[in-house]
Design a protein around this motif. Sequence first.
Motif: not given
Ligand code: TYM
Length: 323
Positions: A13, A21-22, A48, A130, A134, A137, A149, A151-152, A185, A187, A197
């Motif tokens: 997003r 983390g991302n 999103h 939401y 996804m 997508d 990561g 959280d998804q 996966p 952080v 994070m």
């Molecule tokens: P978003 O934008 O919140 O985060 C992007 C990616 O970063 C990962 N992430 C982390 N990984 C490790 N440690 C952390 N602290 C951390 N914080 C965030 C997330 O897991 C993600 O991979 N819904 C999704 C975006 C999305 C998407 C999709 C992803 C929309 N359509 C289709 C995959 C496939 C999201 O909000 O990511």
Amino acid sequence: METKKQRVFSGIRPTGGLHIGNYLGSIKQWVDLQDQSNDCVFAVVDYHALTTHQENLGKNSINLAKWVIASGVDPQKSPIILQSQISEHTELAWIFTCLEPLGELYRMTQFKEKKTGIKEGAVKTGLLAYPLLMAADILLYQTEIVPVGEDQKQHIELARNIAQKFNRKFGKVFTEPKVRLSEAPKVMSLKNPKKKMSKTDTNGIALLDSAEQIKAKIMLAVTDSAPGNEMSQGIKNLFALIKIFAPELLANFEKEYENKTIKYIDLKTELTLAIGKHLQPIQAKYSQISAGEILNVFRASREKILPLAQKTLSEVKKAIGIL
Ligand code: TYM
């Protein structure tokens, strides 16, 4: 031995301020999967982002794509699309809103977290729907692997479940996707290592941070007062970062930890240097990419991948009897 190319899809997003983390949870493994010659598609998922961030969307979308390219994604090999420019995403998402029961959406952890503090009637429909956008997508591109990561994970499992149910009911149209987690996966926050994070975490290390900013944040990272047998969350997190940014130092720090001779200041100093060294070339590349280049990348990527999106959507419509 030659391994089969896999279809990879993932998105981020454009909500501003990417953090490590991302980067470690997603973008870094995007680059790895691309370099292993898979068929990758990556997306800046602005629709999103719209569920929570309605400001600076255009600018954030461009900057996010710059970070993706600066980190090593090559748009010649892996299309980088802007979600809103391919209307098949929202069209397929609508079909899913007609097929999926509300109960599936209410149980999503991220929905529960994001609606916290908002009055019941004020929660936006988009926040609930939401995961369906996804799923659209992912399924639109017949995706096999989704690098994200931790959280998804639940969202990807839902997408897989939607594909299975659709295929059973209407005949096989979708590939069933699988989640792929990175080496890091989840952080954790440096300040509060019980939480991940996040973009709202003021002590999170941003990809844009200078060496001084990185240093200040790492030095404030929570450790524990005395090394004991049970490793604290904060230390685990620092070790996880060392493992990625300075793997050659890991064994030594682990040994020192076990012997209770470790000095956290040394670990933090090494980690600060290693993160700075890793981010420096990415930041240099980021500053060289223009907004115009990104708009061209979005255009060319759309052109390249649109036929696949159109093909899947027309198969979906045919299967359910939409003329
Ligand atoms: P978003 O934008 O919140 O985060 C992007 C990616 O970063 C990962 N992430 C982390 N990984 C490790 N440690 C952390 N602290 C951390 N914080 C965030 C997330 O897991 C993600 O991979 N819904 C999704 C975006 C999305 C998407 C999709 C992803 C929309 N359509 C289709 C995959 C496939 C999201 O909000 O990511």
